[in-house]
Scaffold this active site. Structure first.
Site, PDB file in Angstrom:
ATOM      1  CG  HIS A  68      -1.993  -1.052   1.117  1.00 48.04           C
ATOM      2  ND1 HIS A  68      -1.716  -2.383   1.312  1.00 48.04           N
ATOM      3  CD2 HIS A  68      -3.298  -0.969   0.780  1.00 48.04           C
ATOM      4  CE1 HIS A  68      -2.822  -3.082   1.114  1.00 48.04           C
ATOM      5  NE2 HIS A  68      -3.787  -2.255   0.784  1.00 48.04           N
ATOM      6  N   PRO A  69       0.517   2.205  -0.861  1.00 49.78           N
ATOM      7  CG  PRO A  69      -0.628   3.648  -2.316  1.00 49.78           C
ATOM      8  CD  PRO A  69      -0.601   2.217  -1.818  1.00 49.78           C
ATOM      9  CB  SER A  85      -4.939   3.434  -4.149  1.00 51.66           C
ATOM     10  OG  SER A  85      -4.394   4.202  -3.104  1.00 51.66           O
ATOM     11  CD  GLU A  88      -9.799   2.223  -2.038  1.00 52.24           C
ATOM     12  OE1 GLU A  88     -10.338   1.206  -2.499  1.00 52.24           O
ATOM     13  OE2 GLU A  88      -8.624   2.251  -1.645  1.00 52.24           O
ATOM     14  CD  GLN A  89      -4.307   7.755  -1.059  1.00 55.55           C
ATOM     15  OE1 GLN A  89      -3.899   8.787  -0.529  1.00 55.55           O
ATOM     16  NE2 GLN A  89      -3.496   6.771  -1.430  1.00 55.55           N
ATOM     17  CG  PHE A 120      -1.719   4.491   8.860  1.00 56.88           C
ATOM     18  CD1 PHE A 120      -2.163   3.860  10.011  1.00 56.88           C
ATOM     19  CD2 PHE A 120      -2.567   5.389   8.221  1.00 56.88           C
ATOM     20  CE1 PHE A 120      -3.435   4.124  10.520  1.00 56.88           C
ATOM     21  CE2 PHE A 120      -3.835   5.667   8.728  1.00 56.88           C
ATOM     22  CZ  PHE A 120      -4.271   5.033   9.871  1.00 56.88           C
ATOM     23  CB  ALA A 123     -11.212   0.888   5.084  1.00 50.06           C
ATOM     24  CB  VAL A 124      -9.427   6.358   3.254  1.00 54.83           C
ATOM     25  CG1 VAL A 124      -8.077   6.159   3.901  1.00 54.83           C
ATOM     26  CG2 VAL A 124      -9.391   6.005   1.792  1.00 54.83           C
TER      27      VAL A 124
HETATM   28  N1  GUN Z   1      -6.668   2.667   2.331  1.00 51.96           N
HETATM   29  C1  GUN Z   1      -7.346   2.557   1.172  1.00 51.96           C
HETATM   30  N2  GUN Z   1      -6.522   2.594   0.135  1.00 51.96           N
HETATM   31  C2  GUN Z   1      -5.279   2.743   0.655  1.00 51.96           C
HETATM   32  C3  GUN Z   1      -4.002   2.869   0.074  1.00 51.96           C
HETATM   33  O1  GUN Z   1      -3.832   2.823  -1.147  1.00 51.96           O
HETATM   34  N3  GUN Z   1      -2.959   3.038   0.940  1.00 51.96           N
HETATM   35  C4  GUN Z   1      -3.112   3.074   2.278  1.00 51.96           C
HETATM   36  N4  GUN Z   1      -2.036   3.263   3.033  1.00 51.96           N
HETATM   37  N5  GUN Z   1      -4.290   2.944   2.859  1.00 51.96           N
HETATM   38  C5  GUN Z   1      -5.357   2.790   2.027  1.00 51.96           C
END
Ligand code: GUN
Length: 169
Positions: A68-69, A85, A88-89, A120, A123-124
């Site tokens: 995960h980045p 990702s 989500e971000q 870290f 789930a954002v």
């Molecule tokens: N939560 C949802 N997507 C990601 C992601 O790409 N990286 C991290 N660190 N947390 C996440």
């Protein structure tokens, strides 16, 4: 959108191409779960994927976390995120932070990585940037075993949300 019926009929490569993205940069999970067809539902598919992760050696579990980045990190800022990702971000506003907030994330992400040796993960979706930063700073004080378990639980939740967007009953 694919369907459970289509996934049950798919060969391994098609299956992995359809749902491998549910786990960040870790197609080995879908590859192994393919052996467990047929699935009766998205729940059943998600449980099978979770079983693969739970049965993997700890070093593979940590490699999954490490795939995960950083949230709001350099990879995100240079446009190199996976589409999942990135979405989500963006849903949590992490693509629109002020420079001072970016600096706080960078500092907290680095402290977390130094302590645990992996990034870290949370789930954002449905969380805002203040809640995410608070969780990052709070979880940095956990023991490593606790953080491994929490990160894997968050990854299962991320996968669930990704599957819900990609697979119909
Ligand atoms: N939560 C949802 N997507 C990601 C992601 O790409 N990286 C991290 N660190 N947390 C996440």
């Amino acid at each position: 959108m694919t369907s459970i019926a289509a996934l049950n009929a798919a060969d391994r490569a098609t299956f992995v191409a359809a749902i491998g993205f549910a786990f960040e940069d870790s197609p080995w999970i879908a590859e192994a779960a393919w052996e467990r067809r047929p699935f009766d539902s998205v729940d059943g598919l998600h449980a099978a994927l979770g079983d693969v992760v739970a049965g993997a050696p700890e070093e593979r579990q940590i490699a999954l976390i490490a795939a995960h980045p950083d949230l709001a990190g350099r990879v995100a800022r240079t446009g190199r995120l996976t589409p999942a990702s990135r979405d989500e971000q963006a849903s949590a506003g992490l693509d629109r932070l002020a420079p001072e907030q970016i600096a706080r994330f960078d500092e907290a992400n680095t402290a977390y990585r130094v302590r645990f040796g992996f990034p870290f993960v949370i789930a954002v979706r449905g969380r805002d940037q203040a809640a995410i930063l608070a969780a990052l700073e709070r979880r940095s004080r956990n023991e490593r075993d606790v953080e491994i378990a929490l990160a894997l639980a968050e990854i299962a939740q991320i996968a669930r949300l990704r599957l819900e967007g990609a697979v119909s009953a």
